[in-house]
Scaffold this motif. Structure first.
Motif, PDB file in Angstrom:
ATOM      1  N   GLY A  70       0.826  -1.202   0.000  1.00  0.00           N
ATOM      2  CA  GLY A  70       0.000   0.000   0.000  1.00  0.00           C
ATOM      3  C   GLY A  70       0.859   1.250   0.000  1.00  0.00           C
ATOM      4  O   GLY A  70       1.916   1.277   0.619  1.00  0.00           O
ATOM      5  N   LEU A  71       0.392   2.251  -0.718  1.00  0.00           N
ATOM      6  CA  LEU A  71       1.063   3.558  -0.765  1.00  0.00           C
ATOM      7  C   LEU A  71       0.059   4.641  -0.439  1.00  0.00           C
ATOM      8  O   LEU A  71      -1.127   4.527  -0.777  1.00  0.00           O
ATOM      9  N   PHE A  72       0.525   5.709   0.222  1.00  0.00           N
ATOM     10  CA  PHE A  72      -0.354   6.823   0.538  1.00  0.00           C
ATOM     11  C   PHE A  72      -0.723   7.585  -0.720  1.00  0.00           C
ATOM     12  O   PHE A  72       0.083   7.728  -1.634  1.00  0.00           O
ATOM     13  N   CYS A 107      -5.925   6.933  -7.538  1.00  0.00           N
ATOM     14  CA  CYS A 107      -6.193   6.948  -6.101  1.00  0.00           C
ATOM     15  C   CYS A 107      -7.222   8.021  -5.793  1.00  0.00           C
ATOM     16  O   CYS A 107      -7.181   9.103  -6.362  1.00  0.00           O
ATOM     17  N   GLY A 111      -5.815   7.348   0.436  1.00  0.00           N
ATOM     18  CA  GLY A 111      -5.443   5.950   0.203  1.00  0.00           C
ATOM     19  C   GLY A 111      -5.455   5.189   1.510  1.00  0.00           C
ATOM     20  O   GLY A 111      -6.182   5.544   2.422  1.00  0.00           O
ATOM     21  N   PRO A 112      -4.684   4.152   1.664  1.00  0.00           N
ATOM     22  CA  PRO A 112      -3.674   3.771   0.696  1.00  0.00           C
ATOM     23  C   PRO A 112      -4.276   3.090  -0.533  1.00  0.00           C
ATOM     24  O   PRO A 112      -5.323   2.491  -0.461  1.00  0.00           O
ATOM     25  N   SER A 140       1.840  13.491  -1.325  1.00  0.00           N
ATOM     26  CA  SER A 140       0.969  12.536  -0.644  1.00  0.00           C
ATOM     27  C   SER A 140       1.043  12.728   0.864  1.00  0.00           C
ATOM     28  O   SER A 140       1.805  13.541   1.369  1.00  0.00           O
ATOM     29  N   GLN A 179       6.649   6.725   3.414  1.00  0.00           N
ATOM     30  CA  GLN A 179       5.726   6.013   2.538  1.00  0.00           C
ATOM     31  C   GLN A 179       5.688   4.526   2.914  1.00  0.00           C
ATOM     32  O   GLN A 179       6.266   4.125   3.918  1.00  0.00           O
TER      33      GLN A 179
END
Length: 186
Positions: A70-72, A107, A111-112, A140, A179
């Motif tokens: 998962g990424l922001f 997105c 998020g993520p 982000s 991140q």
């Protein structure tokens, strides 16, 4: 007891799947173990997504498979934003590439959003792995109050422990902030 989750829980959009040609089940599917490991207690705005590498090291205490990362998302806009993402997972000691994924990701909000590997990555205990993420797009959110160790119970009753570590030379993400807020294992 089986853990069944719908694809929507991964917060993936059909467009994303089509763009990446990632094989995704069309119905419910089973994940045998903990689904998500979140490494931050909180998040705040202000992370530059300028393509510079964000890296985090980690080890696991049980053999598991890594399905996605998962990424922001955007701290600037609550509408749909787009990111160019490159993710690599390597063994720290040998530098051997175990898996990678790249593409354009959509997105909505913080998020993520999930980057799903075409094939799950098999991880062994007591081996240090490094995740490198290069993200280009709007600024982000960033995780804060990172936990160095996250434990959870698998469906078979055993404990999965994931220990995070800083990668030498990285000026961005550490186990305390940055991140890569979430890992999805089975």
């Amino acid at each position: 007891m089986k853990l069944t989750i719908k694809l929507t829980n991964f917060r993936l959009h059909k467009k994303l799947v089509e763009k990446l040609s990632v094989p995704i089940p069309t119905t419910d599917f089973e994940i045998g173990g903990n689904l998500e490991i979140e490494r931050f207690e909180s998040h705040t705005p202000g992370w530059a997504c300028n393509g510079q590498p964000d890296e985090i090291g980690f080890t696991v205490n049980k053999p598991v498979q890594l399905y996605s990362i998962g990424l922001f998302g955007s701290c600037i806009s609550s509408s749909v934003t787009y990111y160019q993402v490159e993710i690599d997972v390597r063994e720290e000691k040998t530098g051997r590439l175990l898996g990678s994924q790249s593409g354009n990701y959509e997105c909505s909000g913080a998020g993520p959003y999930m980057v799903v590997f075409r094939n799950p990555i098999t991880l062994a205990p007591k081996t240090t792995y490094v995740i490198t993420a290069r993200v280009k797009g709007p600024d982000s959110y960033k995780g804060i109050k990172g936990r160095q160790c996250v434990e959870t119970k698998l469906l078979n009753g055993k404990k999965l422990r994931v220990e995070f570590s800083n990668v030498y030379g990285t000026k961005n993400t550490t186990f305390k902030w940055g991140q890569i807020p979430m890992l999805v294992f089975s």
